[in-house]
Scaffold this motif. Structure first.
Motif, PDB file in Angstrom:
ATOM      1  N   GLY A  50       0.803  -1.216   0.000  1.00 26.90           N
ATOM      2  CA  GLY A  50       0.000   0.000   0.000  1.00 26.90           C
ATOM      3  C   GLY A  50       0.831   1.258   0.000  1.00 26.90           C
ATOM      4  O   GLY A  50       0.342   2.331   0.375  1.00 26.90           O
ATOM      5  N   THR A  51       2.092   1.153  -0.432  1.00 28.57           N
ATOM      6  CA  THR A  51       2.976   2.329  -0.433  1.00 28.57           C
ATOM      7  C   THR A  51       3.459   2.679  -1.845  1.00 28.57           C
ATOM      8  O   THR A  51       4.410   3.440  -2.003  1.00 28.57           O
ATOM      9  CB  THR A  51       4.210   2.075   0.462  1.00 28.57           C
ATOM     10  N   ALA A  52       2.816   2.115  -2.857  1.00 28.34           N
ATOM     11  CA  ALA A  52       3.244   2.354  -4.240  1.00 28.34           C
ATOM     12  C   ALA A  52       3.023   3.805  -4.647  1.00 28.34           C
ATOM     13  O   ALA A  52       2.064   4.455  -4.199  1.00 28.34           O
ATOM     14  CB  ALA A  52       2.484   1.427  -5.190  1.00 28.34           C
ATOM     15  N   SER A  77       6.568   3.296  -9.140  1.00 31.61           N
ATOM     16  CA  SER A  77       6.629   1.931  -8.614  1.00 31.61           C
ATOM     17  C   SER A  77       6.374   0.889  -9.701  1.00 31.61           C
ATOM     18  O   SER A  77       5.658   1.146 -10.678  1.00 31.61           O
ATOM     19  CB  SER A  77       5.588   1.753  -7.502  1.00 31.61           C
ATOM     20  N   ASP A  78       6.976  -0.296  -9.499  1.00 30.98           N
ATOM     21  CA  ASP A  78       6.729  -1.410 -10.411  1.00 30.98           C
ATOM     22  C   ASP A  78       5.902  -2.477  -9.700  1.00 30.98           C
ATOM     23  O   ASP A  78       5.552  -2.322  -8.528  1.00 30.98           O
ATOM     24  CB  ASP A  78       8.040  -1.987 -10.932  1.00 30.98           C
ATOM     25  N   ALA A  79       5.577  -3.535 -10.432  1.00 30.51           N
ATOM     26  CA  ALA A  79       4.783  -4.631  -9.873  1.00 30.51           C
ATOM     27  C   ALA A  79       5.614  -5.903  -9.916  1.00 30.51           C
ATOM     28  O   ALA A  79       6.187  -6.241 -10.958  1.00 30.51           O
ATOM     29  CB  ALA A  79       3.492  -4.809 -10.666  1.00 30.51           C
ATOM     30  N   ASP A  80       5.693  -6.607  -8.787  1.00 23.88           N
ATOM     31  CA  ASP A  80       6.500  -7.822  -8.684  1.00 23.88           C
ATOM     32  C   ASP A  80       5.612  -9.020  -8.348  1.00 23.88           C
ATOM     33  O   ASP A  80       4.996  -9.054  -7.274  1.00 23.88           O
ATOM     34  CB  ASP A  80       7.557  -7.661  -7.585  1.00 23.88           C
ATOM     35  N   PHE A  81       5.567  -9.981  -9.271  1.00 22.77           N
ATOM     36  CA  PHE A  81       4.764 -11.182  -9.083  1.00 22.77           C
ATOM     37  C   PHE A  81       5.649 -12.421  -9.069  1.00 22.77           C
ATOM     38  O   PHE A  81       6.662 -12.485  -9.768  1.00 22.77           O
ATOM     39  CB  PHE A  81       3.751 -11.339 -10.226  1.00 22.77           C
ATOM     40  N   THR A  82       5.256 -13.411  -8.266  1.00 23.07           N
ATOM     41  CA  THR A  82       5.881 -14.732  -8.292  1.00 23.07           C
ATOM     42  C   THR A  82       4.793 -15.749  -8.581  1.00 23.07           C
ATOM     43  O   THR A  82       3.736 -15.728  -7.937  1.00 23.07           O
ATOM     44  CB  THR A  82       6.561 -15.055  -6.947  1.00 23.07           C
ATOM     45  N   ILE A  83       5.043 -16.602  -9.560  1.00 25.31           N
ATOM     46  CA  ILE A  83       4.069 -17.605  -9.985  1.00 25.31           C
ATOM     47  C   ILE A  83       4.561 -18.980  -9.559  1.00 25.31           C
ATOM     48  O   ILE A  83       5.682 -19.371  -9.885  1.00 25.31           O
ATOM     49  CB  ILE A  83       3.893 -17.567 -11.517  1.00 25.31           C
ATOM     50  N   LEU A  84       3.724 -19.707  -8.832  1.00 20.38           N
ATOM     51  CA  LEU A  84       4.069 -21.062  -8.404  1.00 20.38           C
ATOM     52  C   LEU A  84       3.263 -22.074  -9.208  1.00 20.38           C
ATOM     53  O   LEU A  84       2.059 -21.900  -9.414  1.00 20.38           O
ATOM     54  CB  LEU A  84       3.769 -21.255  -6.911  1.00 20.38           C
ATOM     55  N   CYS A  85       3.936 -23.112  -9.644  1.00 15.19           N
ATOM     56  CA  CYS A  85       3.256 -24.179 -10.376  1.00 15.19           C
ATOM     57  C   CYS A  85       3.952 -25.502 -10.090  1.00 15.19           C
ATOM     58  O   CYS A  85       5.044 -25.527  -9.528  1.00 15.19           O
ATOM     59  CB  CYS A  85       3.222 -23.880 -11.868  1.00 15.19           C
ATOM     60  N   GLU A  86       3.291 -26.584 -10.460  1.00  9.12           N
ATOM     61  CA  GLU A  86       3.897 -27.896 -10.260  1.00  9.12           C
ATOM     62  C   GLU A  86       5.155 -28.025 -11.097  1.00  9.12           C
ATOM     63  O   GLU A  86       6.178 -28.518 -10.643  1.00  9.12           O
ATOM     64  CB  GLU A  86       2.890 -28.994 -10.645  1.00  9.12           C
ATOM     65  N   GLY A 100      17.540  -8.823  13.527  1.00  6.33           N
ATOM     66  CA  GLY A 100      16.471  -9.747  13.901  1.00  6.33           C
ATOM     67  C   GLY A 100      15.233  -9.665  13.028  1.00  6.33           C
ATOM     68  O   GLY A 100      14.214 -10.285  13.331  1.00  6.33           O
ATOM     69  N   VAL A 101      15.308  -8.901  11.945  1.00  2.08           N
ATOM     70  CA  VAL A 101      14.134  -8.730  11.083  1.00  2.08           C
ATOM     71  C   VAL A 101      14.591  -8.482   9.656  1.00  2.08           C
ATOM     72  O   VAL A 101      15.641  -7.881   9.423  1.00  2.08           O
ATOM     73  CB  VAL A 101      13.267  -7.551  11.581  1.00  2.08           C
ATOM     74  N   TRP A 102      13.794  -8.984   8.689  1.00  6.71           N
ATOM     75  CA  TRP A 102      14.097  -8.673   7.300  1.00  6.71           C
ATOM     76  C   TRP A 102      13.399  -7.378   6.924  1.00  6.71           C
ATOM     77  O   TRP A 102      12.192  -7.232   7.133  1.00  6.71           O
ATOM     78  CB  TRP A 102      13.653  -9.785   6.351  1.00  6.71           C
ATOM     79  N   GLN A 103      14.146  -6.455   6.363  1.00  6.86           N
ATOM     80  CA  GLN A 103      13.605  -5.180   5.910  1.00  6.86           C
ATOM     81  C   GLN A 103      13.485  -5.191   4.388  1.00  6.86           C
ATOM     82  O   GLN A 103      14.348  -5.732   3.711  1.00  6.86           O
ATOM     83  CB  GLN A 103      14.522  -4.023   6.317  1.00  6.86           C
ATOM     84  N   ASP A 104      12.417  -4.584   3.860  1.00  4.60           N
ATOM     85  CA  ASP A 104      12.379  -4.389   2.414  1.00  4.60           C
ATOM     86  C   ASP A 104      12.400  -2.905   2.070  1.00  4.60           C
ATOM     87  O   ASP A 104      12.335  -2.533   0.899  1.00  4.60           O
ATOM     88  CB  ASP A 104      11.168  -5.076   1.776  1.00  4.60           C
ATOM     89  N   ASP A 105      12.529  -2.054   3.087  1.00  7.51           N
ATOM     90  CA  ASP A 105      12.713  -0.622   2.854  1.00  7.51           C
ATOM     91  C   ASP A 105      14.213  -0.372   2.691  1.00  7.51           C
ATOM     92  O   ASP A 105      15.006  -0.612   3.605  1.00  7.51           O
ATOM     93  CB  ASP A 105      12.165   0.185   4.030  1.00  7.51           C
TER      94      ASP A 105
END
Length: 256
Positions: free
Chosen positions: A47-49, A54-63, A188-193
Motif C-alpha cells: 500500500g505504499t506504491a 513503482s513497479d509490480a513484482d509477481f511470483t508464480i508457483l506451479c507444479e 532480527g528482522v528482514w527489511q524491504d525498505d
C-alpha cells in the motif's frame, strides 16, 4: 530469532486493484490449470506504491515451471503496461512448489517472508518457521554470485541509457540486500525498505560507509558513468564475499 513476514496484511491502493485483478486473470486465462498460486511483493501489496515510480513484482508457483510458456508473458505485460501507465514495469518470477518446500532458506524464505499470496493456496504456510542463523544466511546467498555476475554482464554491455539506469538501480538494490543479509543476526528482522536497510548496514557492517551511501545514491538516481559504478560495485561485492566466506569458515569450525 524467527523471521516474521514483511507484508501483513495486504493493503493494495485503489488505483492498483484493477490492474492486479486483470493481471491475475490474464495469467489464469493464458495458462489454464497450470498455475497453483500467485504472490506479490514490494510496494503495491504494502500500500505504499507511488504512481509512475513503482513497479509490480509477481511470483508464480506451479507444479512444473516448464508448463509455462515464457514467450507469452511479455505480451501480457506489454498490454497491461499500456493500460496502466502508472506502472514502471512488471516483473515475474516463476518457480515450482517443490523448490519452495525443499529449499526453505531460499525459495521458501522468498514466498513465506517476502511475498503475500494474492491467488490460490499459500504454499508459504507449509514452510517451517525460518530461524535467523549463519546457516540460513549462507543458504540465502547461494545464488547471489550468479545473480550479481548476470547483472554485471547486462550492465557492462548495455547501450541504451534507460537500460543502464535500470540495471544500475537493480544492481545497487541487489548488493544492498546482500549486505543486509550479513547483519540479520543484529537486526532480527528482514527489511524491504532500502533506506532502513542502508542505515542498518552502516550501523552494523564494518564496510566503508561511503561505499554503502554511494550504492544507495545510485539506487535513487543512477545517472553516472557505468565504469565508475562497476568499480564501486565490484569493491562492495569483494567485501561481501569475504565476509560470507568468513561466516562459512566460522560455521565449519563450530561443526568440527
Amino acid at each position: 530469532m524467527i523471521l516474521n513476514k514483511v507484508i501483513n496484511p495486504i493493503a493494495i491502493q485503489s488505483e492498483y486493484k484493477d490492474f492486479v485483478d486483470k493481471f491475475i486473470n490474464s495469467l489464469l486465462a493464458e495458462f489454464k490449470g497450470k498455475i497453483h498460486s500467485i504472490y506479490m511483493c514490494g510496494s503495491i501489496p504494502k500500500g505504499t506504491a507511488k504512481p509512475f515510480q513503482s513497479d509490480a513484482d509477481f511470483t508464480i508457483l506451479c507444479e512444473n515451471p516448464s508448463d509455462i510458456d515464457y514467450e507469452s508473458l511479455p505480451t501480457i505485460k506489454e498490454r497491461l503496461l499500456e493500460q496502466y501507465p502508472i506502472l514502471t514495469k512488471i516483473d515475474t518470477t516463476i518457480c515450482s512448489i517443490d523448490d519452495v518446500l525443499s529449499k526453505p532458506n531460499e525459495w521458501g524464505f522468498w514466498v513465506k517472508i517476502i511475498c503475500v499470496c494474492v491467488y490460490g493456496d499459500d504454499v508459504g504456510e507449509k514452510v517451517p518457521p525460518i530461524m535467523i542463523s549463519p546457516a540460513f544466511i549462507l543458504d540465502l546467498n547461494t545464488e547471489t554470485k550468479e545473480e550479481v555476475d548476470r547483472i554485471h554482464r547486462l550492465l557492462a554491455h548495455a547501450s541504451d541509457n534507460e537500460m543502464k539506469t535500470r540495471y544500475m538501480k537493480g544492481y545497487s538494490k541487489r548488493l544492498l540486500r546482500a549486505l543486509y543479509s550479513l547483519v540479520l543476526e543484529d537486526t532480527g528482522v528482514w527489511q524491504d525498505d532500502i533506506h532502513t536497510m542502508k542505515n542498518a548496514i552502516v550501523t552494523y557492517c564494518e564496510i566503508d560507509s561511503a561505499l554503502v551511501e554511494y550504492l544507495y545514491a545510485c539506487y535513487l538516481d543512477s545517472h553516472i558513468r557505468v565504469e565508475e559504478f562497476l568499480a564501486i560495485a565490484d569493491e562492495v561485492y569483494r567485501y561481501f564475499e569475504k565476509e560470507l566466506h568468513a561466516m562459512a569458515a566460522r560455521r565449519s569450525s563450530k561443526d568440527l
